[in-house]
Design a protein around this motif. Structure first.
Motif, short mmCIF file in Angstrom:
data_model
loop_
_atom_site.label_atom_id
_atom_site.label_comp_id
_atom_site.label_asym_id
_atom_site.label_seq_id
_atom_site.Cartn_x
_atom_site.Cartn_y
_atom_site.Cartn_z
N ARG A 144 -4.13 -16.41 -1.60
CA ARG A 144 -3.58 -15.73 -2.92
C ARG A 144 -3.21 -14.14 -2.51
NH1 ARG A 144 -4.19 -18.38 -7.63
NH2 ARG A 144 -5.41 -20.45 -7.57
N ASN A 145 -3.65 -13.89 -1.26
CA ASN A 145 -3.58 -12.40 -0.71
C ASN A 145 -2.15 -12.19 -0.16
OD1 ASN A 145 -3.96 -9.68 -0.32
ND2 ASN A 145 -5.20 -10.01 1.73
N GLN A 146 -1.41 -11.35 -0.74
CA GLN A 146 -0.06 -10.78 -0.24
C GLN A 146 0.13 -9.46 -0.15
OE1 GLN A 146 3.40 -11.33 -2.61
NE2 GLN A 146 4.88 -11.27 -1.11
N ILE A 147 0.31 -8.81 1.13
CA ILE A 147 0.64 -7.31 1.08
C ILE A 147 2.02 -7.08 1.03
CG2 ILE A 147 0.63 -5.28 2.64
CD1 ILE A 147 -1.92 -6.91 4.01
N GLN A 148 2.38 -6.54 -0.39
CA GLN A 148 3.73 -6.54 -0.50
C GLN A 148 4.42 -5.48 -0.21
OE1 GLN A 148 4.86 -6.69 -4.99
NE2 GLN A 148 6.64 -7.94 -4.53
N TRP A 149 3.64 -4.31 -0.10
CA TRP A 149 4.40 -3.01 0.55
C TRP A 149 3.62 -2.40 1.63
CZ3 TRP A 149 8.71 -0.63 -1.58
CH2 TRP A 149 8.96 -1.18 -2.71
N ALA A 150 4.37 -1.92 2.54
CA ALA A 150 3.74 -0.99 3.84
C ALA A 150 4.17 0.34 3.34
CB ALA A 150 4.49 -1.47 5.01
N ASP A 151 3.13 1.30 3.55
CA ASP A 151 3.28 2.55 3.20
C ASP A 151 2.70 3.30 4.39
OD1 ASP A 151 3.10 5.22 2.17
OD2 ASP A 151 2.67 4.38 0.09
N VAL A 152 3.66 3.97 5.20
CA VAL A 152 3.22 4.57 6.58
C VAL A 152 3.12 6.05 6.31
CG1 VAL A 152 3.68 4.70 8.71
CG2 VAL A 152 4.06 2.36 7.79
N ASN A 153 2.38 6.60 6.81
CA ASN A 153 2.24 7.98 6.87
C ASN A 153 2.42 8.69 8.60
OD1 ASN A 153 1.90 8.82 4.04
ND2 ASN A 153 0.02 8.05 4.53
N PHE A 154 3.17 9.58 8.56
CA PHE A 154 3.34 9.96 10.01
C PHE A 154 2.14 10.96 10.31
CE2 PHE A 154 8.33 10.15 9.20
CZ PHE A 154 8.26 8.80 9.43
N VAL A 155 1.94 11.14 11.48
CA VAL A 155 0.70 11.89 12.00
C VAL A 155 0.83 13.42 11.35
CG1 VAL A 155 -0.48 12.85 14.20
CG2 VAL A 155 0.24 10.61 13.93
N PRO A 209 1.35 -13.67 8.02
CA PRO A 209 1.50 -12.01 7.94
C PRO A 209 2.53 -12.06 8.89
CG PRO A 209 -0.76 -12.62 8.30
CD PRO A 209 -0.13 -13.92 8.40
N MET A 210 3.28 -10.97 8.58
CA MET A 210 4.51 -10.33 9.47
C MET A 210 3.91 -9.25 10.21
SD MET A 210 7.98 -10.57 7.08
CE MET A 210 7.38 -10.06 5.57
N MET A 211 3.78 -9.20 11.40
CA MET A 211 3.20 -8.30 12.44
C MET A 211 4.35 -7.40 13.00
SD MET A 211 0.16 -9.20 11.78
CE MET A 211 -0.40 -7.66 12.61
N ILE A 212 4.51 -6.17 12.39
CA ILE A 212 5.64 -5.25 12.60
C ILE A 212 5.16 -4.25 13.25
CG2 ILE A 212 7.30 -4.13 11.17
CD1 ILE A 212 7.45 -6.22 9.23
N ASN A 213 6.04 -4.05 14.22
CA ASN A 213 5.79 -2.72 15.27
C ASN A 213 6.91 -1.55 14.82
OD1 ASN A 213 3.84 -3.56 17.03
ND2 ASN A 213 5.47 -5.28 17.57
N TRP A 214 6.90 -0.43 14.81
CA TRP A 214 7.74 0.61 14.41
C TRP A 214 7.61 1.65 15.37
CZ3 TRP A 214 6.39 5.40 13.09
CH2 TRP A 214 4.80 5.56 12.75
N PHE A 215 8.67 2.59 15.32
CA PHE A 215 8.53 3.82 15.84
C PHE A 215 9.63 4.56 15.30
CE2 PHE A 215 11.97 2.20 19.06
CZ PHE A 215 12.93 2.93 18.88
N CYS A 216 9.58 5.81 15.00
CA CYS A 216 10.76 7.00 14.58
C CYS A 216 11.10 7.75 15.63
CB CYS A 216 9.85 7.73 13.30
SG CYS A 216 8.93 8.91 13.73
N ALA A 217 12.31 8.23 15.42
CA ALA A 217 12.72 9.04 16.31
C ALA A 217 13.82 10.14 15.58
CB ALA A 217 13.83 8.16 17.22
#
Length: 351
Positions: A144-155, A209-217
């Motif tokens: 029943r658990n769904q993580i609907q939003w990802a909220d990422v903070n930069f260092v 689960p969708m396991m997502i990698n990210w980077f910002c440039a």
């Protein structure tokens, strides 16, 4: 074997930091344009040349309703659909085929079997600033658990005027939308996005689960850490435009803003449906996709549903296509994914 030539540098541990026989360094040009309220606005931009490609991005944080206009480009011209009267960031990127030179500029250019590298005193390169990994979506069959939003903070905040470019990849399946960058010009602090995994359209994979990698440039070139060395280029004002100690964001392939075609099955549910659009992708699980304009919503104006979600990503076990859907919950004014400016990227050095 074809002849190879150019420039190569290494760090203290012997790791290659620049190799023009394998590394595609792209120059970058930034500008802002103001919408004039027309449905279709055509803007003359001489800097867009035959081998340029363009990304149009927002300059504000409107949460999940941060929209970017559909955009198409050709030599010398940019077309924006429903830009309203907002100011938009235009990023003109070079595949290395045009000079983008000005009197007094300097740098190097190398061409190795159609791999073009340009480092100059005018145009800055995309460098990786931060990276990470998160889990989003359903957490397994029966959960029943769904993580609907990802909220990422930069260092730490990114202090460029334009939004940093955020790139996404996934271990396998990825279906996301409602993308926005948090903050404001000169103080970008992170990003948000929403899971759109759909079991009826994508099967069992959508339940995990969708396991997502990210980077910002960004175009801001960081200073070298103490003890590091290599090649560095500065402009006439002393601003650094390139340094070999940075991790460059490599741009792969020639993107286009009209490459999506209607293909695949639409998503449906009662009166709701979302048309399916696909474009050829790289086939590589190493390549990330630019999220900024592709996964942001479209504002179609004064209707009962003004903001339409663009969501998509990668189908299970398939990197030959980039899959996109356009929310059409009202049953009117259907959209396509064309005009959503994007490209594939990967970091030059391991993250």
């Amino acid at each position: 074997m074809a002849d190879l030539y150019g420039l190569r540098t290494r760090d203290a541990s012997g790791v290659t930091t620049l190799d023009t026989t394998i590394t595609s360094v792209r120059s970058l040009k930034m500008m802002q344009v103001a919408g004039n309220g027309a449905f279709d606005q055509y803007i003359s931009i001489p800097e867009i040349q035959a081998q340029s490609f363009v990304v149009v991005d927002a300059l504000y944080d409107g949460g999940e309703n941060t929209s970017s206009p559909q955009a198409w480009y050709s030599t010398g011209q940019l077309q924006l659909r429903q830009p309203y009267t907002q100011t938009w960031q235009v990023m003109i990127l070079s595949m290395g085929g045009e000079p983008f030179a000005a009197p007094g500029s300097y740098g190097i250019r190398a061409s190795n079997n159609n791999i073009r590298t340009q480092i100059d005193s005018i145009n800055q390169v995309l460098t990786v600033r931060y990276n990470g990994r998160f889990n989003i979506g359903f957490q397994g069959p029966g959960s029943r658990n769904q993580i609907q939003w990802a909220d990422v903070n930069f260092v730490a905040p990114i202090t460029t005027y334009e939004r940093p470019m955020v790139f996404l990849n996934a271990d396998d399946y990825m279906m996301v939308g409602n993308f926005s960058v948090k903050g404001s010009p000169g103080n970008w602090t992170g990003f948000r996005l929403k899971a759109w995994n759909n079991q009826s359209g994508h099967g069992e994979a959508a339940l995990y689960p969708m396991m997502i990698n990210w980077f910002c440039a960004s175009y801001m070139v960081p200073d070298a850490a103490p003890g590091q060395y290599g090649a560095s280029v500065r402009d006439a004002a002393g601003n650094r435009t390139f340094i070999t100690t940075a991790n460059l964001a490599l741009l792969n392939g020639q993107p286009a803003s009209n490459s999506f075609v209607v293909a695949g099955d639409p998503l449906t549910g009662g009166a709701w449906y979302a048309p399916s659009n696909q474009m050829p992708w790289t086939g590589s699980y190493q390549d990330y996709v630019l999220a900024n304009a592709l996964f942001s919503v479209t504002n179609i104006g004064q209707t009962t549903q003004p903001f339409r979600a663009n969501f998509g990503g990668f189908l299970p076990g398939n990197r030959s296509v980039l899959q996109m859907y356009c929310d059409n919950g009202s049953g009117i004014n259907p959209l396509t994914a064309n005009g959503r400016t994007l490209f594939a990227s990967r970091p030059m050095k391991p993250l």
